[in-house]
Design a protein around this motif. Structure first.
Motif, short mmCIF file in Angstrom:
data_model
loop_
_atom_site.label_atom_id
_atom_site.label_comp_id
_atom_site.label_asym_id
_atom_site.label_seq_id
_atom_site.Cartn_x
_atom_site.Cartn_y
_atom_site.Cartn_z
N GLU A 231 0.82 -1.20 0.00
CA GLU A 231 0.00 0.00 0.00
C GLU A 231 0.86 1.26 0.00
OE1 GLU A 231 -2.94 0.03 3.01
OE2 GLU A 231 -4.05 1.68 2.13
N PHE A 232 2.01 1.22 0.67
CA PHE A 232 2.92 2.37 0.71
C PHE A 232 4.16 2.14 -0.15
CE2 PHE A 232 0.59 2.78 4.75
CZ PHE A 232 0.21 4.11 4.67
N GLU A 233 4.13 1.13 -1.01
CA GLU A 233 5.32 0.77 -1.77
C GLU A 233 5.77 1.90 -2.70
OE1 GLU A 233 8.54 -1.47 -2.59
OE2 GLU A 233 6.98 -1.81 -1.08
N ASP A 234 4.80 2.65 -3.26
CA ASP A 234 5.18 3.75 -4.15
C ASP A 234 5.97 4.82 -3.40
OD1 ASP A 234 1.99 5.53 -4.10
OD2 ASP A 234 2.95 4.22 -2.61
N ILE A 293 5.49 5.80 7.27
CA ILE A 293 5.17 4.63 6.44
C ILE A 293 5.15 3.36 7.27
CG2 ILE A 293 6.03 3.19 4.55
CD1 ILE A 293 7.06 5.73 3.21
N SER A 294 6.09 3.24 8.22
CA SER A 294 6.19 2.01 9.02
C SER A 294 5.09 1.90 10.06
CB SER A 294 7.55 1.98 9.73
OG SER A 294 8.59 1.99 8.80
N LEU A 295 4.62 3.06 10.59
CA LEU A 295 3.68 3.03 11.71
C LEU A 295 2.21 3.23 11.30
CD1 LEU A 295 5.77 5.13 14.26
CD2 LEU A 295 5.56 2.66 14.15
N ALA A 296 1.97 3.79 10.11
CA ALA A 296 0.58 4.06 9.70
C ALA A 296 -0.19 2.76 9.52
CB ALA A 296 0.57 4.87 8.40
N THR A 297 -1.43 2.76 10.00
CA THR A 297 -2.26 1.56 9.89
C THR A 297 -3.02 1.49 8.57
OG1 THR A 297 -4.06 2.73 11.01
CG2 THR A 297 -2.56 1.42 12.37
N GLU A 298 -3.24 2.65 7.95
CA GLU A 298 -3.90 2.66 6.65
C GLU A 298 -3.56 3.96 5.91
OE1 GLU A 298 -8.10 2.73 6.85
OE2 GLU A 298 -8.17 3.98 8.65
N LYS A 299 -3.78 3.92 4.61
CA LYS A 299 -3.41 5.04 3.74
C LYS A 299 -4.57 6.04 3.65
CE LYS A 299 -0.98 5.56 -0.66
NZ LYS A 299 -0.61 4.85 -1.89
N THR A 300 -4.66 6.90 4.67
CA THR A 300 -5.73 7.89 4.72
C THR A 300 -5.29 9.18 4.02
OG1 THR A 300 -4.95 8.79 6.82
CG2 THR A 300 -6.49 6.93 6.91
N PRO A 301 -6.22 10.05 3.64
CA PRO A 301 -5.85 11.33 3.02
C PRO A 301 -4.92 12.17 3.89
CG PRO A 301 -8.19 10.90 2.72
CD PRO A 301 -7.69 9.84 3.64
N ARG A 302 -5.15 12.15 5.21
CA ARG A 302 -4.31 12.94 6.10
C ARG A 302 -2.88 12.42 6.12
NH1 ARG A 302 -5.40 14.08 12.57
NH2 ARG A 302 -3.67 15.56 12.85
N VAL A 303 -2.72 11.09 6.13
CA VAL A 303 -1.37 10.50 6.10
C VAL A 303 -0.67 10.85 4.80
CG1 VAL A 303 -0.10 8.32 6.00
CG2 VAL A 303 -1.92 8.61 7.68
N GLU A 304 -1.40 10.73 3.68
CA GLU A 304 -0.80 11.06 2.38
C GLU A 304 -0.41 12.53 2.31
OE1 GLU A 304 -3.94 9.17 -0.25
OE2 GLU A 304 -2.09 8.62 -1.28
N GLU A 305 -1.23 13.41 2.92
CA GLU A 305 -0.93 14.84 2.89
C GLU A 305 0.39 15.12 3.62
OE1 GLU A 305 -2.88 19.10 4.38
OE2 GLU A 305 -3.87 17.20 4.83
N GLN A 306 0.58 14.50 4.80
CA GLN A 306 1.80 14.71 5.56
C GLN A 306 3.03 14.18 4.81
OE1 GLN A 306 2.30 16.38 8.45
NE2 GLN A 306 0.16 16.98 8.27
N ILE A 307 2.88 12.99 4.20
CA ILE A 307 4.01 12.42 3.46
C ILE A 307 4.37 13.31 2.27
CG2 ILE A 307 4.75 10.46 2.06
CD1 ILE A 307 3.07 8.65 3.84
N ASN A 308 3.36 13.78 1.53
CA ASN A 308 3.63 14.62 0.35
C ASN A 308 4.30 15.93 0.73
OD1 ASN A 308 2.56 12.75 -1.46
ND2 ASN A 308 0.48 13.53 -1.22
#
Length: 358
Positions: A231-234, A293-308
Motif C-alpha cells: 500500500e505504501f510501496e510507491d 510509512i512504518s507506523l501508519a495503519t492505513e493510507k488515509t488522506p491525512r497520512v498522504e498529505e503529511q508524506i507529500n
C-alpha cells in the motif's frame, strides 16, 4: 555501499537487494552513512569529535581561556616570562584533568550531539550560562552559572578599583573566589536535578477521577482488515530514489567546494557548514517519512498529505543543492573573475531558505 534493515526481522542487508534473504520481506528501513567532515581550526582547538559530529570541550576551552588570562596578566607583571610559564603549567593541568574526566564519562548521548556544534559563539553561551538535558539535548538556563559569572565580574571590578592589583591580575584573583561558588552549585545541580527541563513547556493536565461502574461484558472487537504491504510501496520507492539523488549531489558539491576553496580557508568552512545543515534537515525529514510509512495503519488522506509535504521539502533541498553546484561550476571557469562575495551572498540566501524548513 548503502545499507538497509529489514522492517520485519531487522536483518542488515545490502541496499541493492529487493527482498530480505532471511524472511523474504520487501519492507526495509534505510541507513545513510554520515559524510566524513574535516574539522576546522576552531573545531580542532575547542571541540571533541564523535563520528563526524562535534561537541564543545570544556577542558580545552577552559585551558585556552586560562592561558589567555595569564598572558594578559603577564603584560603588567614584573616577571612576564614567569607568568607565561605559570600560565602554561596551570592550563596544562586543567586540560589533563578535564581530559581524564572526558575519557571516564564516555561518549555523549545522541540528543546532546544533535544539539551541539551550533556555532562557536552559541556553543560558548550554552556552556557558560546553560545546563543541557542529556536525554533530550535541551538547554535550560542555569542560575548557578549566571550567579558565578556575576560574582566573577563584581570581584574583578573591585580588584581593579583597589589600585593594588593590576587589571590582568584582577581576573586571576576573581577565579579564586568564584571557583567555590560554581563548585557548590554544580554539586547541588547534579544531586537534585541533573537533567533539567524547561519550565515553559506546558504540563499535561491530570485526568479527572472517574467513579467505578459495574463491569459489563466487553463485546468482541470487530476484526480490521490487514493493510497490504504494497500500500505504501510507491512512497518507499520514491524515498529510495530521492535519497540516492541527494547523496550524489551532496558528494559532488563537497568535491567542488574543496576544489574551489582549499581547506582550511574560512570560505571553505562556510560552504561546508551550509551543506551540513542541508543534509541534517534532509535526513531528518527522510527519517520522518520512513516512520510514518512504518507506523501508519492505513493510507488515509491525512497520512498522504503529511508524506507529500515532507517529499516537497526533500525535493526543494535537492533543487537548492543543484543551485549551489551550478554556482560553484560557473565560478571555476578561468575566463571569469572569481566573485567570492557574490557567491557568498547566494549561499546566505540558501541558508535562510533551508532554515525555513526546520
Amino acid at each position: 555501499m548503502s545499507i538497509k534493515y529489514c522492517s520485519s526481522c531487522g536483518e542488515k542487508v545490502d541496499g541493492s537487494v529487493k527482498f530480505c534473504p532471511n524472511c523474504r520481506s520487501t519492507s526495509f528501513k534505510y541507513h545513510v552513512e554520515p559524510a566524513k567532515v574535516k574539522p576546522t581550526l576552531i573545531q580542532s582547538l575547542f571541540y571533541w569529535q564523535y563520528n563526524g559530529k562535534f561537541i564543545l570541550s570544556r577542558s580545552k576551552t577552559s585551558a585556552i581561556l586560562l592561558f589567555i588570562i595569564f598572558a594578559f596578566a603577564a603584560v603588567s607583571s614584573p616577571i612576564p616570562a614567569g607568568m607565561i610559564l605559570l600560565g602554561l603549567i596551570v592550563s596544562l593541568i586543567v586540560y589533563l584533568a578535564g581530559y581524564l574526566v572526558h575519557i571516564l564519562k564516555g561518549r555523549p548521548t545522541d540528543a546532546q550531539l544533535e544539539n551541539s556544534d551550533l556555532g562557536f559563539i552559541a556553543d560558548l553561551k550554552n556552556m557558560f550560562f546553560f545546563w543541557q538535558n542529556k536525554r533530550t539535548g535541551e538547554y535550560v538556563l542555569s542560575k548557578t552559572k549566571i550567579l558565578t559569572f556575576a560574582v566573577y565580574i563584581l570581584i574583578a571590578l573591585i580588584a581593579m578599583g583597589s589600585n593594588r592589583v593590576t587589571i590582568g591580575a584582577s581576573f586571576l584573583v576573581s577565579i579564586v573566589f568564584t571557583a567555590p561558588v560554581y563548585a557548590v552549585g554544580f554539586v547541588v545541580h547534579k544531586l537534585t536535578n541533573p537533567n533539567p527541563e524547561n519550565p515553559r513547556i506546558e504540563q499535561k493536565p491530570k485526568k479527572p477521577k472517574v467513579e467505578k461502574k459495574r463491569q459489563e461484558p466487553i463485546p468482541e472487537p470487530t476484526p480490521t482488515p490487514e493493510v497490504s504491504i504494497d500500500e505504501f510501496e510507491d512512497y518507499r520507492r520514491e524515498l529510495v530514489r530521492v535519497k540516492e539523488v541527494y547523496a550524489k549531489k551532496e558528494t559532488h558539491a563537497r568535491e567542488l567546494i574543496d576544489k574551489k576553496f582549499e581547506p582550511p580557508q574560512m570560505t571553505n568552512t562556510k560552504f561546508v557548514s551550509v551543506v551540513d545543515s542541508s543534509t541534517k534537515i534532509f535526513n531528518k525529514e527522510a527519517d520522518s517519512i520512513s516512520s510514518i510509512i512504518s507506523l501508519a495503519t492505513e493510507k488515509t488522506p491525512r497520512v498522504e498529505e503529511q508524506i507529500n509535504k515532507k517529499f516537497e521539502v526533500l525535493n526543494s533541498l535537492i533543487d537548492k543543492m543543484d543551485d549551489l553546484i551550478n554556482e560553484l561550476v560557473l565560478s571555476l571557469d578561468s575566463s571569469k573573475k572569481d566573485d567570492v562575495h557574490g557567491l557568498l551572498d547566494e549561499m546566505e540566501n540558501l541558508v535562510d531558505s533551508v532554515k525555513n524548513y526546520e
